[in-house]
Design a protein around this motif. Sequence first.
Motif, PDB file in Angstrom:
ATOM      1  N   MET A   1       0.819  -1.189   0.000  1.00  0.00           N
ATOM      2  CA  MET A   1       0.000   0.000   0.000  1.00  0.00           C
ATOM      3  C   MET A   1       0.868   1.261   0.000  1.00  0.00           C
ATOM      4  SD  MET A   1      -3.456   0.644   1.409  1.00  0.00           S
ATOM      5  CE  MET A   1      -4.215   2.115   1.955  1.00  0.00           C
ATOM      6  N   TYR A   2       2.000   1.200   0.730  1.00  0.00           N
ATOM      7  CA  TYR A   2       2.881   2.355   0.795  1.00  0.00           C
ATOM      8  C   TYR A   2       3.444   2.704  -0.575  1.00  0.00           C
ATOM      9  CZ  TYR A   2       7.176   4.961   1.296  1.00  0.00           C
ATOM     10  OH  TYR A   2       8.175   5.882   1.132  1.00  0.00           O
ATOM     11  N   LYS A   3       3.864   1.702  -1.336  1.00  0.00           N
ATOM     12  CA  LYS A   3       4.456   1.977  -2.646  1.00  0.00           C
ATOM     13  C   LYS A   3       3.460   2.663  -3.570  1.00  0.00           C
ATOM     14  CE  LYS A   3       8.021  -1.522  -2.518  1.00  0.00           C
ATOM     15  NZ  LYS A   3       8.659  -2.634  -3.192  1.00  0.00           N
ATOM     16  N   GLY A   4       2.226   2.236  -3.530  1.00  0.00           N
ATOM     17  CA  GLY A   4       1.189   2.875  -4.345  1.00  0.00           C
ATOM     18  C   GLY A   4       0.941   4.317  -3.924  1.00  0.00           C
ATOM     19  N   MET A   5       0.903   4.556  -2.626  1.00  0.00           N
ATOM     20  CA  MET A   5       0.693   5.913  -2.127  1.00  0.00           C
ATOM     21  C   MET A   5       1.884   6.792  -2.444  1.00  0.00           C
ATOM     22  SD  MET A   5      -1.437   7.856  -0.714  1.00  0.00           S
ATOM     23  CE  MET A   5      -1.019   9.562  -0.810  1.00  0.00           C
ATOM     24  N   ALA A   6       3.086   6.265  -2.289  1.00  0.00           N
ATOM     25  CA  ALA A   6       4.290   7.043  -2.593  1.00  0.00           C
ATOM     26  C   ALA A   6       4.351   7.398  -4.080  1.00  0.00           C
ATOM     27  CB  ALA A   6       5.532   6.269  -2.176  1.00  0.00           C
ATOM     28  N   LEU A   7       3.992   6.451  -4.936  1.00  0.00           N
ATOM     29  CA  LEU A   7       4.000   6.715  -6.374  1.00  0.00           C
ATOM     30  C   LEU A   7       2.952   7.758  -6.741  1.00  0.00           C
ATOM     31  CD1 LEU A   7       4.972   6.062  -9.242  1.00  0.00           C
ATOM     32  CD2 LEU A   7       3.234   4.264  -9.295  1.00  0.00           C
ATOM     33  N   SER A   8       1.744   7.588  -6.230  1.00  0.00           N
ATOM     34  CA  SER A   8       0.703   8.565  -6.559  1.00  0.00           C
ATOM     35  C   SER A   8       1.032   9.939  -5.988  1.00  0.00           C
ATOM     36  CB  SER A   8      -0.666   8.084  -6.078  1.00  0.00           C
ATOM     37  OG  SER A   8      -0.677   7.944  -4.683  1.00  0.00           O
ATOM     38  N   SER A   9       1.638   9.990  -4.809  1.00  0.00           N
ATOM     39  CA  SER A   9       2.052  11.255  -4.215  1.00  0.00           C
ATOM     40  C   SER A   9       3.090  11.949  -5.091  1.00  0.00           C
ATOM     41  CB  SER A   9       2.613  11.010  -2.818  1.00  0.00           C
ATOM     42  OG  SER A   9       3.115  12.197  -2.266  1.00  0.00           O
ATOM     43  N   SER A  10       4.055  11.202  -5.576  1.00  0.00           N
ATOM     44  CA  SER A  10       5.082  11.777  -6.450  1.00  0.00           C
ATOM     45  C   SER A  10       4.478  12.303  -7.743  1.00  0.00           C
ATOM     46  CB  SER A  10       6.147  10.729  -6.783  1.00  0.00           C
ATOM     47  OG  SER A  10       6.844  10.349  -5.638  1.00  0.00           O
ATOM     48  N   LEU A  11       3.577  11.534  -8.331  1.00  0.00           N
ATOM     49  CA  LEU A  11       2.951  11.959  -9.586  1.00  0.00           C
ATOM     50  C   LEU A  11       2.098  13.207  -9.388  1.00  0.00           C
ATOM     51  CD1 LEU A  11       1.972   8.490 -11.070  1.00  0.00           C
ATOM     52  CD2 LEU A  11       3.840   9.987 -11.799  1.00  0.00           C
ATOM     53  N   ILE A  12       1.388  13.281  -8.293  1.00  0.00           N
ATOM     54  CA  ILE A  12       0.566  14.456  -8.000  1.00  0.00           C
ATOM     55  C   ILE A  12       1.454  15.677  -7.810  1.00  0.00           C
ATOM     56  CG2 ILE A  12      -0.926  15.525  -6.246  1.00  0.00           C
ATOM     57  CD1 ILE A  12      -2.194  12.714  -5.897  1.00  0.00           C
ATOM     58  N   ARG A  13       2.531  15.528  -7.054  1.00  0.00           N
ATOM     59  CA  ARG A  13       3.427  16.663  -6.829  1.00  0.00           C
ATOM     60  C   ARG A  13       4.085  17.130  -8.126  1.00  0.00           C
ATOM     61  NH1 ARG A  13       5.539  13.448  -2.650  1.00  0.00           N
ATOM     62  NH2 ARG A  13       7.505  13.430  -3.759  1.00  0.00           N
ATOM     63  N   MET A  14       4.425  16.214  -9.014  1.00  0.00           N
ATOM     64  CA  MET A  14       5.109  16.585 -10.253  1.00  0.00           C
ATOM     65  C   MET A  14       4.171  17.164 -11.301  1.00  0.00           C
ATOM     66  SD  MET A  14       8.087  13.844 -11.062  1.00  0.00           S
ATOM     67  CE  MET A  14       7.277  12.336 -10.593  1.00  0.00           C
ATOM     68  N   PHE A  15       2.994  16.564 -11.478  1.00  0.00           N
ATOM     69  CA  PHE A  15       2.172  16.901 -12.634  1.00  0.00           C
ATOM     70  C   PHE A  15       0.884  17.664 -12.322  1.00  0.00           C
ATOM     71  CE2 PHE A  15       4.483  13.014 -14.001  1.00  0.00           C
ATOM     72  CZ  PHE A  15       5.280  13.641 -14.957  1.00  0.00           C
ATOM     73  N   ILE A  16       0.391  17.609 -11.095  1.00  0.00           N
ATOM     74  CA  ILE A  16      -0.895  18.236 -10.804  1.00  0.00           C
ATOM     75  C   ILE A  16      -0.738  19.535 -10.010  1.00  0.00           C
ATOM     76  CG2 ILE A  16      -3.101  17.942  -9.609  1.00  0.00           C
ATOM     77  CD1 ILE A  16      -2.975  14.999 -10.408  1.00  0.00           C
ATOM     78  N   LEU A  17       0.108  19.530  -8.992  1.00  0.00           N
ATOM     79  CA  LEU A  17       0.278  20.743  -8.201  1.00  0.00           C
ATOM     80  C   LEU A  17       0.977  21.817  -9.030  1.00  0.00           C
ATOM     81  CD1 LEU A  17       1.341  19.364  -4.715  1.00  0.00           C
ATOM     82  CD2 LEU A  17      -0.874  20.214  -5.424  1.00  0.00           C
ATOM     83  N   PRO A  18       0.514  23.054  -8.924  1.00  0.00           N
ATOM     84  CA  PRO A  18       1.104  24.122  -9.736  1.00  0.00           C
ATOM     85  C   PRO A  18       2.471  24.557  -9.208  1.00  0.00           C
ATOM     86  CG  PRO A  18      -0.523  25.035  -8.256  1.00  0.00           C
ATOM     87  CD  PRO A  18      -0.572  23.536  -8.084  1.00  0.00           C
TER      88      PRO A  18
ATOM     89  N   PHE B   1       0.811  10.081   2.748  1.00  0.00           N
ATOM     90  CA  PHE B   1      -0.350  10.932   2.501  1.00  0.00           C
ATOM     91  C   PHE B   1      -0.228  12.248   3.265  1.00  0.00           C
ATOM     92  CE2 PHE B   1      -4.663  12.344   3.583  1.00  0.00           C
ATOM     93  CZ  PHE B   1      -5.148  12.570   2.302  1.00  0.00           C
ATOM     94  N   MET B   2       0.217  12.171   4.511  1.00  0.00           N
ATOM     95  CA  MET B   2       0.392  13.387   5.311  1.00  0.00           C
ATOM     96  C   MET B   2       1.449  14.298   4.693  1.00  0.00           C
ATOM     97  SD  MET B   2       0.114  11.686   9.109  1.00  0.00           S
ATOM     98  CE  MET B   2       0.648  13.135   9.967  1.00  0.00           C
ATOM     99  N   TYR B   3       2.512  13.712   4.160  1.00  0.00           N
ATOM    100  CA  TYR B   3       3.557  14.490   3.489  1.00  0.00           C
ATOM    101  C   TYR B   3       2.973  15.219   2.279  1.00  0.00           C
ATOM    102  CZ  TYR B   3       7.767  15.599   0.862  1.00  0.00           C
ATOM    103  OH  TYR B   3       8.736  16.256   0.163  1.00  0.00           O
ATOM    104  N   LEU B   4       2.153  14.513   1.493  1.00  0.00           N
ATOM    105  CA  LEU B   4       1.518  15.128   0.324  1.00  0.00           C
ATOM    106  C   LEU B   4       0.628  16.291   0.761  1.00  0.00           C
ATOM    107  CD1 LEU B   4       0.753  15.230  -2.688  1.00  0.00           C
ATOM    108  CD2 LEU B   4      -1.004  13.513  -2.179  1.00  0.00           C
TER     109      LEU B   4
END
Length: 80
Positions: free
Chosen positions: A1-18, A62-65
């Motif tokens: 579960m952690y790997k999935g959350m870490a991957l999605s967190s990285s993708l959100i930070r790179m591509f979605i957050l301005p 998730f908290m880091y994100l």
Amino acid sequence: MYKGMALSSSLIRMFILPNPFGEMDFGFFINIIVGEPLFHILAFTIVGIVYKRGDAPALGSFMYLMAYWGLIVVTQGIVI
């Protein structure tokens, strides 16, 4: 579960957050050189106040994100 959350967190930070420095001249470089390391340190410190390392790593990711997102929102409000 952690790997999935870490991957999605990285993708959100790179591509979605301005990029809060996007409107500035050389804003992309300012974000890479100054913003990213500063946001990382601050978000990691904020999460470390309430989260003990090793306890539910997916929750920590998730908290880091959320802390990172909050810093982006605050910075974007200050820069604009």
